[in-house]
Design an enzyme around this catalytic site. Structure first.
Site, PDB file in Angstrom:
ATOM      1  N   ASN A   9      36.299  51.818  44.115  1.00  0.00           N
ATOM      2  CA  ASN A   9      38.002  51.332  44.154  1.00  0.00           C
ATOM      3  C   ASN A   9      38.255  50.613  42.911  1.00  0.00           C
ATOM      4  OD1 ASN A   9      40.433  50.698  44.627  1.00  0.00           O
ATOM      5  ND2 ASN A   9      40.169  49.183  46.312  1.00  0.00           N
ATOM      6  N   LYS A  11      40.846  49.913  41.551  1.00  0.00           N
ATOM      7  CA  LYS A  11      41.863  48.732  41.655  1.00  0.00           C
ATOM      8  C   LYS A  11      42.809  48.991  40.434  1.00  0.00           C
ATOM      9  CE  LYS A  11      39.586  45.843  45.060  1.00  0.00           C
ATOM     10  NZ  LYS A  11      39.367  44.671  45.548  1.00  0.00           N
ATOM     11  N   HIS A  96      44.671  49.531  52.546  1.00  0.00           N
ATOM     12  CA  HIS A  96      43.729  48.490  51.945  1.00  0.00           C
ATOM     13  C   HIS A  96      44.544  47.271  51.829  1.00  0.00           C
ATOM     14  CE1 HIS A  96      41.827  45.991  48.850  1.00  0.00           C
ATOM     15  NE2 HIS A  96      41.015  46.903  48.935  1.00  0.00           N
ATOM     16  N   GLU A  98      44.778  44.661  50.204  1.00  0.00           N
ATOM     17  CA  GLU A  98      45.860  44.151  49.241  1.00  0.00           C
ATOM     18  C   GLU A  98      47.407  44.883  49.282  1.00  0.00           C
ATOM     19  OE1 GLU A  98      43.170  44.945  45.852  1.00  0.00           O
ATOM     20  OE2 GLU A  98      41.916  43.619  46.651  1.00  0.00           O
ATOM     21  N   GLU A 168      36.948  46.213  56.087  1.00  0.00           N
ATOM     22  CA  GLU A 168      36.974  45.314  55.135  1.00  0.00           C
ATOM     23  C   GLU A 168      37.439  43.862  55.537  1.00  0.00           C
ATOM     24  OE1 GLU A 168      36.577  47.496  51.257  1.00  0.00           O
ATOM     25  OE2 GLU A 168      38.826  47.025  51.460  1.00  0.00           O
ATOM     26  N   GLY A 174      36.187  40.455  47.391  1.00  0.00           N
ATOM     27  CA  GLY A 174      36.371  39.789  45.841  1.00  0.00           C
ATOM     28  C   GLY A 174      36.086  38.327  45.888  1.00  0.00           C
ATOM     29  N   SER A 214      32.666  42.644  48.679  1.00  0.00           N
ATOM     30  CA  SER A 214      31.468  42.085  48.006  1.00  0.00           C
ATOM     31  C   SER A 214      30.099  42.702  48.251  1.00  0.00           C
ATOM     32  CB  SER A 214      31.265  40.439  48.272  1.00  0.00           C
ATOM     33  OG  SER A 214      32.842  39.764  48.084  1.00  0.00           O
TER      34      SER A 214
HETATM   35  P1  PGA Z   1      35.070  43.875  46.321  1.00  0.00           P
HETATM   36  O1  PGA Z   1      36.367  44.848  46.984  1.00  0.00           O
HETATM   37  O2  PGA Z   1      33.885  44.857  46.555  1.00  0.00           O
HETATM   38  O3  PGA Z   1      35.419  43.521  44.764  1.00  0.00           O
HETATM   39  O4  PGA Z   1      34.949  42.910  47.213  1.00  0.00           O
HETATM   40  C1  PGA Z   1      36.306  45.912  47.762  1.00  0.00           C
HETATM   41  C2  PGA Z   1      37.433  46.404  48.093  1.00  0.00           C
HETATM   42  O5  PGA Z   1      38.462  45.642  47.927  1.00  0.00           O
HETATM   43  O6  PGA Z   1      37.618  47.433  48.623  1.00  0.00           O
END
Ligand code: PGA
Length: 254
Positions: A9, A11, A96, A98, A168, A174, A214
């Protein structure tokens, strides 16, 4: 075991040239040494076309990070499932965290997106996960149940066969802080149980449940060892082939 799935992803990162370059590096590396996991790249909308051209002829698939629930209409700034399918997407990430937390997408909005994605012949990657406050208040199971119940309402057994679920935890995205193998196993089992209850044992068994939050080359070995994990949704570490490829390769050892 289900074929593992690793989703990148990206983003809101990268222009067309840098996304195409990264896609080409991944395609070449996997051509040289094929992966045992299925691999999907989710670039920003503006780079879908450039990445799609790099992926043609390779087994790597293309995903959109989001889409609207209507196929067309007066929805300024939105992009429809038909539009992303036309660009070569065979997967769409839906719900997601976000989208849920930064853009206030509700469980109902997310539920409305799933069927249109599936009706366009694409696979949906439905994300669920609790916030830190919800975990600390011991509400993880309640939150996951609610997110699944609302999102999957109205879907059939055939629909679930064309969907993946990504767990998640919001507090792990993140932040550099993973959920522990024990926390992940508990939630993945709960998700599988929900799917089994709702769609029957076969659907429950074959659904792929991914973990995201992460995931890095440094922690992937301990995560891949978790029996309940069928794949990963990777953010930060998917932005460079040096950190993304070891995550894909980790499944060859499983
Ligand atoms: P990350 O993001 O690996 O940077 O923690 C995962 C995601 O948002 O799908």
């Amino acid at each position: 075991m289900n074929t593992p799935l690793v989703v990148a992803n990206w983003k809101m990162h990268g222009d067309q040239a840098s996304c195409a370059r990264l896609a080409r590096q991944i395609v070449r590396a996997l051509r040289h040494q094929p992966a045992s996991a299925e691999v999907v790249l989710a670039p920003p909308f503006t780079a879908l076309n450039a990445v799609q051209r790099r992926l043609s002829g390779s087994p790597i698939k293309l995903a959109a990070q989001n889409c609207h629930w209507e196929v067309q209409g007066a929805y300024t700034g939105e992009i429809s499932p038909v539009m992303v399918r036309e660009l070569g997407c065979t997967f769409v990430i839906v719900g997601h965290s976000e989208r849920r937390h930064v853009f206030q997408e509700s469980d109902d909005m997310i539920a409305r997106k799933l069927a249109p994605v599936l009706r366009q012949g694409m696979r949906a990657i439905l994300c669920v996960g609790e916030t830190l406050d919800q975990r600390q208040a011991k509400k993880t199971a309640t939150v996951i149940h609610r997110q699944l119940r609302i999102a999957l309402k109205g879907l059939t057994k055939a629909d679930i066969a064309n969907s993946e679920i990504a767990y998640e935890p919001v507090w792990a995205i993140g932040t550099g802080q993973n959920a522990t193998p024990k926390q992940i196993s508990q939630v993945h089992r709960l998700i599988r149980k929900c799917l089994t209850n709702r769609f029957g044992p076969s659907a429950g068994k074959h659904a792929r449940i991914l973990y995201g939050g992460s995931v890095k080359p440094e922690n992937v070995a301990s995560l891949v060892a978790v029996e309940e994990i069928d794949g990963f949704l990777v953010g930060g570490a998917s932005l460079q082939s040096e950190t993304f490829l070891p995550i894909i390769r980790a499944f060859s050892q499983k």
